[in-house]
Design a protein around this motif. Structure first.
Motif, mmCIF file in Angstrom:
data_model
loop_
_atom_site.group_PDB
_atom_site.id
_atom_site.type_symbol
_atom_site.label_atom_id
_atom_site.label_comp_id
_atom_site.label_asym_id
_atom_site.label_seq_id
_atom_site.Cartn_x
_atom_site.Cartn_y
_atom_site.Cartn_z
ATOM 1 N N THR A 184 0.775 -1.286 0.043
ATOM 2 C CA THR A 184 0.021 -0.039 -0.050
ATOM 3 C C THR A 184 0.911 1.123 0.023
ATOM 4 N N ASN A 185 0.357 2.386 -0.507
ATOM 5 C CA ASN A 185 1.076 3.678 -0.633
ATOM 6 C C ASN A 185 0.427 4.687 0.701
ATOM 7 N N GLN A 186 1.357 5.435 1.077
ATOM 8 C CA GLN A 186 1.254 6.266 2.033
ATOM 9 C C GLN A 186 0.009 7.196 1.868
ATOM 10 N N HIS A 198 -0.018 -1.179 7.362
ATOM 11 C CA HIS A 198 0.994 -0.062 6.891
ATOM 12 C C HIS A 198 1.628 0.684 7.915
ATOM 13 N N LEU A 200 -0.231 2.466 10.547
ATOM 14 C CA LEU A 200 -1.071 3.532 10.997
ATOM 15 C C LEU A 200 -1.714 3.152 12.051
ATOM 16 N N ASN A 222 4.473 -2.868 9.668
ATOM 17 C CA ASN A 222 5.242 -1.920 8.925
ATOM 18 C C ASN A 222 5.430 -1.978 7.657
ATOM 19 N N GLY A 224 3.375 -2.926 4.932
ATOM 20 C CA GLY A 224 1.925 -2.659 4.265
ATOM 21 C C GLY A 224 2.107 -3.455 2.907
#
Length: 273
Positions: A184-186, A198, A200, A222, A224
């Protein structure tokens, strides 16, 4: 994860041959009640239509609070217990009702039981897509045993469930298959276990006094990637078992009579979905 795989016989792209492939409202890769229709032109997706297939409004004239709670729970067939909890909490907040701690804890345990069952359902789909037949069969059996289990039954089967998770995480080549894949992307809008995988720490349970009393702490990964999402759900199943073991009762939320009450309320629940 939760991908859609379609096999269609066609005469080639652009020759006018099209077919419609519907998914939902119970397709596990979609939220409950959501319908997705793909129009395929050969082997390409020519059009996508997304719509609610629930059909009925959330509230209708003359609906009693109990009828509303039942109806709202039925709108989410993949997480009805959490949706029932949400509806009850919102109504009680509007009416100024404070539920005693014993009842609130028992309700919370029911939501955590549903979280375990939901994540086991996710593991069934994961195993199907990964070709892990033994995982698919075992996760299916465990999900069926947990869905309506009593508190004592959950605790009695906790060892078997944890043994399954341990064996799954030790499956040969699992890390090689999943690590660094599907990352996944931030910048994405992430929620639930996907966000926590991810890194969060997004979980509304952190603001709930009942969860605080049970010793809840947010779990995160961590990387993701697909492996992190697997570890996140396995970790949360184990965590849910711990939370349930600290409680003394389990009961699905019910709403009391609210005759003559008028007000506005709100509530938040971290659902399994």
């Amino acid at each position: 994860e939760d991908g859609i795989r379609v096999l269609v016989r066609s005469r080639g792209l652009g020759d006018g041959y099209k077919s419609q492939v519907p998914f939902g409202p119970f397709f596990p890769g979609l939220p409950g009640g959501l319908g997705l229709t793909l129009t395929l032109d050969g082997d390409a997706v020519a059009e996508t239509r997304v719509e609610s297939v629930v059909g009925a409004p959330i509230v209708t004239k003359g609906m009693t609070p109990a009828e509303f709670v039942d109806h709202f729970a039925n709108l989410s067939p993949l997480s009805p217990v959490a949706s029932r909890q949400l509806a009850c909490l919102a109504l009680e907040n509007a009416a100024g009702i404070i539920v005693d701690n014993k009842t609130a804890t028992a309700r919370t345990v029911a939501v955590e039981r549903e979280r375990i069952a939901s994540y086991l359902g996710w593991l069934v789909n994961f195993a199907t897509q990964s070709g892990l037949v033994w995982v698919e069969r075992r996760a299916t059996a465990l999900q069926l045993s947990v869905q309506a289990a009593s508190l004592d039954q959950i605790l009695a089967n906790a060892g078997s469930l944890r043994a399954f998770l341990h064996r799954l995480n030790k499956t040969p080549m699992l890390r090689t298959k999943l690590a660094s894949n599907g990352r996944t992307n931030q910048g994405e809008s992430l929620f639930g276990p996907v966000a926590r995988a991810h890194g969060l720490a997004l979980d509304t349970r952190t603001d709930d006094a009942v969860y605080a009393a049970l010793g809840f702490e947010v779990l995160t990964q961590n990387s993701g990637d697909a492996l992190a999402r697997l570890h996140q759900r396995c970790g949360e199943i184990d965590q849910s078992l711990d939370l349930i073991s600290r409680a003394k009762d389990l009961s699905v939320a019910q709403i009391a009579s609210l005759d003559g009450v008028s007000g506005t309320g709100k509530a938040v629940v971290e659902t399994p979905r």
